[in-house]
Design a protein around this motif. Structure first.
Motif, PDB file in Angstrom:
ATOM      1  N   UNK D  41     -22.258  19.621 -47.394  1.00 56.42           N
ATOM      2  CA  UNK D  41     -22.583  21.038 -47.197  1.00 56.42           C
ATOM      3  C   UNK D  41     -21.469  21.992 -47.620  1.00 56.42           C
ATOM      4  N   UNK D  42     -20.237  21.506 -47.738  1.00 55.32           N
ATOM      5  CA  UNK D  42     -19.136  22.373 -48.170  1.00 55.32           C
ATOM      6  C   UNK D  42     -18.675  22.053 -49.592  1.00 55.32           C
ATOM      7  N   UNK D  43     -19.505  21.390 -50.355  1.00 51.84           N
ATOM      8  CA  UNK D  43     -19.205  21.080 -51.757  1.00 51.84           C
ATOM      9  C   UNK D  43     -19.814  22.188 -52.619  1.00 51.84           C
ATOM     10  N   UNK D  44     -18.956  22.984 -53.301  1.00 56.08           N
ATOM     11  CA  UNK D  44     -19.460  24.140 -54.057  1.00 56.08           C
ATOM     12  C   UNK D  44     -20.531  23.782 -55.103  1.00 56.08           C
ATOM     13  N   UNK D  47     -23.841  23.267 -53.401  1.00 51.41           N
ATOM     14  CA  UNK D  47     -24.457  24.502 -52.891  1.00 51.41           C
ATOM     15  C   UNK D  47     -25.049  25.330 -54.022  1.00 51.41           C
ATOM     16  N   UNK D  76     -15.029  13.653 -46.603  1.00 55.56           N
ATOM     17  CA  UNK D  76     -13.822  14.478 -46.381  1.00 55.56           C
ATOM     18  C   UNK D  76     -14.215  15.573 -45.400  1.00 55.56           C
ATOM     19  N   UNK D  77     -13.204  16.179 -44.722  1.00 59.22           N
ATOM     20  CA  UNK D  77     -13.496  17.245 -43.750  1.00 59.22           C
ATOM     21  C   UNK D  77     -14.637  16.826 -42.802  1.00 59.22           C
ATOM     22  N   UNK D  79     -15.029  16.517 -39.609  1.00 59.36           N
ATOM     23  CA  UNK D  79     -15.315  17.306 -38.422  1.00 59.36           C
ATOM     24  C   UNK D  79     -16.041  18.604 -38.784  1.00 59.36           C
ATOM     25  N   UNK D  80     -15.625  19.198 -39.900  1.00 62.68           N
ATOM     26  CA  UNK D  80     -16.222  20.478 -40.316  1.00 62.68           C
ATOM     27  C   UNK D  80     -17.664  20.317 -40.780  1.00 62.68           C
ATOM     28  N   UNK D  84     -23.981  19.169 -36.067  1.00 66.15           N
ATOM     29  CA  UNK D  84     -24.216  20.536 -35.619  1.00 66.15           C
ATOM     30  C   UNK D  84     -24.026  21.536 -36.760  1.00 66.15           C
ATOM     31  N   UNK D  85     -22.973  21.343 -37.539  1.00 60.79           N
ATOM     32  CA  UNK D  85     -22.697  22.232 -38.667  1.00 60.79           C
ATOM     33  C   UNK D  85     -23.795  22.095 -39.730  1.00 60.79           C
ATOM     34  N   UNK D  88     -26.860  24.039 -38.788  1.00 62.26           N
ATOM     35  CA  UNK D  88     -26.703  25.470 -39.059  1.00 62.26           C
ATOM     36  C   UNK D  88     -26.878  25.751 -40.549  1.00 62.26           C
ATOM     37  N   UNK D  89     -26.295  24.889 -41.366  1.00 61.43           N
ATOM     38  CA  UNK D  89     -26.387  25.036 -42.824  1.00 61.43           C
ATOM     39  C   UNK D  89     -27.846  24.965 -43.288  1.00 61.43           C
TER      40      UNK D  89
END
Lengths: 159, 159, 159, 159
Positions: D41-44, D47, D76-77, D79-80, D84-85, D88-89
């Motif tokens: 979810x935090x990989x540009x 997204x 990677x990352x 916890x972020x 739950x995250x 939300x995403x």
């Protein structure tokens, strides 16, 4: 897929061909899939979407039995989109796929091939299968995904 | 900003004007900022970026003392980009800003205004301040942010 | 521009700062223009438009008296957008501009600075002039052109 | 196509499933084409390109024997990007396709399914045919055209 009666693709009537050494006929492409992109060089939706898509298809299927053909079907502003102007356009936009200039009609603004295929405007995309039948005749924007899906389907079938 | 000696903007030499009822002169625009977008209708970078940017500027500054002018500076494929073709292009792309047709030269392919401003090609953007001095003469793509920043700066200064 | 009574920019209340060695205060920025971009790391419009715009502004005005500040104003999904998650986000998106984490409120989901500025959501853009007055408080997408125009205007005025 | 020996698709090992009422197994999808999009979810690049593409595929093939599955393979990352995250995403980005949370590994940061498929990172796209064989295992951006072409091909073959 049910056994629908598919329409036979009419021949392309061209006053000239660009980006090829000699005219292409649908007859000689029997056994291949033909993707025909009808456009006008001053049509904004063609310039932003349809023409780059045709170039992408041409390159993607370069090694496959799939022939991409551009069809310059001018039905308005005829003088502004004559052969000389189209050649400048092809040069500036670095187009490499074969392009037929749709034959002007004697009895109105709609050129001959555009009439034969009952195209509703530009951009239009026509997909013809290995037996020369029309599988798609789409007016307006169409996603790459839908085109790939149909070509992949026909490729297997025809192989 | 140091007190640089800024070049005086030469007059626009046009064979014709489109989208206006009468020709525009820089003299009559003294006291306003002038944004001049030089383009060719068959230049891909103009069609995808420069021309939509000029239209955006024209609408954004409609109520401000900022005049956007298109300059059709044809230096290649002259026949394919004649007045008739440009009119079709303006119609198809729904352009509303005033457009000058740069006067063809007697001694070469570069039109007169393009020569006067030493433009390096299309698209080019020239910004002229309220005193008729050239503040920017940029060849190639330029961000909206940079243009807004300069116009905002000059607007305050000139007010 | 009429002599409107401009609101004074309230201070930024942050629980933490990222991308800076020490906290930034608006007081210390008096004499500079401040561009504050309020965002949430899981807000699609922030990720696609607002955050890249803030990074562009930060780089474009690096040598000018213009300070870009990100404000991470979390008003929903608080746990998913905690400091640890924001750090991962900043790392993955290669963000370099200073970012304040808006202080959580004791009496509801809206953080303190967001309340002080009456921000309507994210993305929001606030522009504060050299005298610490709010010149723009915009919710939603805003064009680069409009931002450049306002900063250029204020830069001249403040200089 | 030569008679290559195609690798058998290993099962998906998930700690949880979202957007579905019960877990999906590859066994129950035998006879269908499976498109598995591995993302973080935090990989540009996921997204901006991969996730919208997966959503497009899910909708385009809604009526066809083609199952799109998202695989949240966090390496990677961690916890972020916890459950739950991710929820939300999914809510913020309005994702509707089924998503498996790749099972964390006991012996390193790479989750279990990612290891089984030897994925090189995110985004990755895996296409599994009707017999449960891997037809494509692609790391990075891939065009809609290539995906459509392969799915169309397999659809015909499998029908």
């Amino acid at each position: 897929m049910p056994n629908a009666i598919l329409p036979v693709a009419p021949g392309i009537v061209a006053s000239d061909w660009l980006n090829v050494s000699r005219p292409i006929t649908l007859d000689q492409l029997r056994g291949q899939i033909v993707v025909m992109h009808a456009f006008q060089m001053l049509c904004p939706g063609c310039v932003s979407h349809g023409i780059p898509q045709a170039e992408l298809l041409y390159k993607y299927y370069a090694e496959k039995p799939v022939q991409v053909i551009g069809l310059h079907s001018v039905f308005e502003h005829h003088e502004a989109m004559n052969k000389n102007a189209l050649e400048a356009f092809i040069y500036e936009y670095r187009l490499t796929f074969p392009i037929a200039i749709d034959q002007a009609s004697n009895d109105g603004p709609i050129p001959v091939t555009m009439q034969r295929y009952s195209l509703k405007g530009t951009p239009s995309l026509v997909i013809i299968d290995q037996q020369g039948k029309i599988r798609l005749n789409h007016f307006g924007r169409i996603d790459d995904l839908a085109i790939g899906d149909m070509i992949g389907f026909l490729n297997q079938k025809g192989g």
